[in-house]
Design a protein around this motif. Structure first.
Motif, mmCIF file in Angstrom:
data_model
loop_
_atom_site.group_PDB
_atom_site.id
_atom_site.type_symbol
_atom_site.label_atom_id
_atom_site.label_comp_id
_atom_site.label_asym_id
_atom_site.label_seq_id
_atom_site.Cartn_x
_atom_site.Cartn_y
_atom_site.Cartn_z
ATOM 1 N N GLY A 82 0.796 -1.219 0.000
ATOM 2 C CA GLY A 82 0.000 0.000 0.000
ATOM 3 C C GLY A 82 0.826 1.266 0.000
ATOM 4 N N LYS A 83 0.108 2.393 0.131
ATOM 5 C CA LYS A 83 0.745 3.706 0.139
ATOM 6 C C LYS A 83 0.096 4.566 1.209
ATOM 7 N N GLY A 84 0.611 5.760 1.384
ATOM 8 C CA GLY A 84 0.028 6.688 2.331
ATOM 9 C C GLY A 84 0.664 6.620 3.705
ATOM 10 N N VAL A 85 0.005 7.291 4.669
ATOM 11 C CA VAL A 85 0.560 7.443 6.001
ATOM 12 C C VAL A 85 0.739 6.101 6.695
ATOM 13 N N GLU A 86 -0.253 5.197 6.582
ATOM 14 C CA GLU A 86 -0.154 3.908 7.269
ATOM 15 C C GLU A 86 1.027 3.108 6.748
ATOM 16 N N ALA A 87 1.220 3.116 5.427
ATOM 17 C CA ALA A 87 2.374 2.420 4.852
ATOM 18 C C ALA A 87 3.672 3.055 5.329
ATOM 19 N N ALA A 88 3.693 4.384 5.446
ATOM 20 C CA ALA A 88 4.896 5.077 5.901
ATOM 21 C C ALA A 88 5.249 4.696 7.340
ATOM 22 N N VAL A 89 4.235 4.534 8.187
ATOM 23 C CA VAL A 89 4.481 4.147 9.577
ATOM 24 C C VAL A 89 5.121 2.761 9.632
ATOM 25 N N VAL A 90 4.589 1.837 8.844
ATOM 26 C CA VAL A 90 5.139 0.472 8.834
ATOM 27 C C VAL A 90 6.551 0.476 8.246
ATOM 28 N N THR A 91 6.789 1.271 7.230
ATOM 29 C CA THR A 91 8.120 1.350 6.628
ATOM 30 C C THR A 91 9.141 1.831 7.645
ATOM 31 N N SER A 92 8.789 2.879 8.378
ATOM 32 C CA SER A 92 9.698 3.397 9.397
ATOM 33 C C SER A 92 9.954 2.352 10.478
ATOM 34 N N ALA A 132 0.700 -3.918 13.109
ATOM 35 C CA ALA A 132 0.982 -2.924 12.065
ATOM 36 C C ALA A 132 -0.127 -2.844 11.027
ATOM 37 N N GLY A 133 -0.802 -3.965 10.761
ATOM 38 C CA GLY A 133 -1.912 -3.939 9.811
ATOM 39 C C GLY A 133 -1.475 -3.963 8.361
ATOM 40 N N ARG A 134 -0.194 -4.056 8.112
ATOM 41 C CA ARG A 134 0.333 -4.126 6.742
ATOM 42 C C ARG A 134 1.378 -5.238 6.673
ATOM 43 N N PHE A 135 1.390 -5.960 5.558
ATOM 44 C CA PHE A 135 2.461 -6.925 5.363
ATOM 45 C C PHE A 135 3.517 -6.306 4.467
ATOM 46 N N LEU A 136 4.672 -6.925 4.430
ATOM 47 C CA LEU A 136 5.737 -6.424 3.566
ATOM 48 C C LEU A 136 6.571 -7.580 3.042
ATOM 49 N N THR A 137 7.211 -7.335 1.919
ATOM 50 C CA THR A 137 8.209 -8.259 1.394
ATOM 51 C C THR A 137 9.574 -7.630 1.626
ATOM 52 N N ALA A 138 10.592 -8.475 1.765
ATOM 53 C CA ALA A 138 11.921 -7.938 2.034
ATOM 54 C C ALA A 138 12.984 -8.925 1.572
#
Length: 376
Positions: free
Chosen positions: A199-209, A241-247
């Motif tokens: 995703g994108k936006g503020v929620e994605a930014a929080v998880v990225t940080s 976090a409510g978001r998944f990520l690949t890494a």
């Protein structure tokens, strides 16, 4: 019939808009009572030789002479021209000016509508538009600032190895995305992380940080890339976090003129290694992070020799579209093979440039790239 004529005269004098008639040179010959009330003039003041041009503000007077009057002469009618009329007390009254010259070519008939409310409405619209444009500009700048915080301003210098990163936000860069990369030195070598938050936006930014700082902290105590990514998975779940990520996570250690690279994938595209004329994948598939309490992750050791180049990238590269055509991994392999003799920075730039050009300059997703190159 006399009563009907009186009704017509009453309608003219007290119409909901101002009426006036002029000669072709603008000399006013008749006005109704509504116009006198709008402008504050007494009966007889406007018909005593005054021209309609004298009723207009200076700028509008010039406009009347250079545009309004010639246009009226050509087409015999002009409608809803916004001008300012000078009242008797010197104040200005915004009006819409209409004019017609049909039955009698020696007389021009004007209809004047007060436009104070309309002009204020237009000003309010303009203010709202300017506010929206400022807010949009501030949002774009905020997105750029946040995104820059996910991308290190420079990558560390590694003796005997070239390192380069490149990033291109999606679209026009006005929305913060979830792509990030990082590289830092540890006691035994260097750690490399590259990821993509859903995703994108503020929620994605929080998880990225959260992901970036968790990876740095875990690298101090965990002994392998898979353990570092497992620690990130636990943090994402515990923090809800409510978001998944690949890494993809790599640990790099010097070994003479070579380097030992240990790679672990968590649902992420395989890094590509160019060696000689061959381009192949590195690593084994693993689970994405932030969904399952236990994830399957595998460490793979790779020996990097002089002349080798390794490309880490997010899916914004291979999933770029041109109409229905994907950029695809095969096209990326060919590009890496063709550019393998370039330096790390040149390879990174070539990948981003081609991926963006493939999408006509407006990529649909963020693009993050890191390249390792051992000079031959």
């Amino acid at each position: 019939m006399r009563g009907v004529e009186d009704d017509f005269e009453e309608l003219y004098e007290h119409a909901p808009c101002g009426y006036l008639s002029t000669l072709p040179d603008g000399t006013i010959v008749r006005v109704n009572r509504t116009l006198l009330e709008l402008t504050g003039y007494a009966p007889g003041e406007l018909t005593g030789g005054m021209r309609i041009q004298n009723l207009l503000a200076v700028g509008d007077r010039i406009f009347y002479e250079t545009h309004f009057a010639p246009l009226l002469a050509m087409q015999s009618v002009v409608r809803e021209i916004a001008v300012d009329v000078r009242r008797a007390d010197g104040t200005r009254l915004p009006v819409l000016l209409n004019a017609v010259m049909r039955d009698d070519p020696g007389v021009i008939r004007f209809c004047v509508f007060a436009a104070t409310d309309r002009r204020e409405y237009e000003r309010e619209l303009l203010r709202a538009r300017q506010h929206a444009e400022r807010s949009e500009a501030e949002a774009r700048e905020l997105a750029r600032t946040l995104q820059r915080s996910f991308i290190p301003p420079s990558l560390p210098e590694v003796p005997g190895l070239q390192v380069a990163g490149a990033f291109r936000p999606a679209g026009r860069g006005d929305q913060v995305g979830g792509d990030f990369y990082d590289m830092y030195e540890t006691v035994d070598g260097w750690e490399l992380a590259l990821g993509d938050v859903c995703g994108k936006g503020v929620e994605a930014a929080v998880v990225t940080s959260l992901a970036r700082y968790t990876l740095r902290a875990a690298a101090i105590r965990e002994l392998s890339p898979s353990a570092v990514l497992s620690a990130l998975n636990r943090t994402l779940l515990s923090e809800r976090a409510g978001r998944f990520l690949t890494a993809v996570y790599g640990r790099l250690a010097p070994a003479g003129h070579h380097f030992r690279l240990t790679v672990c994938l968590a649902g992420h595209p395989h890094p590509l290694r160019a060696r000689g004329d061959a381009v192949g994948e590195i690593g084994r598939p693993g689970n994405v992070l932030g969904l399952l309490p236990r994830v399957r992750l595998t460490d793979v050791d790779v020996d990097l020799a002089p002349g080798d180049a390794v490309l880490f990238y997010t899916d914004g590269v291979v999933e770029g579209r041109r109409d229905e055509e994907l950029y695809g991994e095969e096209r990326l392999r060919r590009l890496l093979g063709a550019s393998r003799t370039m330096g790390a920075a040149g390879i990174a730039e070539a990948v981003v440039d081609e991926a963006v050009a493939f999408q006509s300059g407006l990529p649909r997703d963020d693009i993050a790239v890191v390249v390792l190159k051992i000079p031959a």
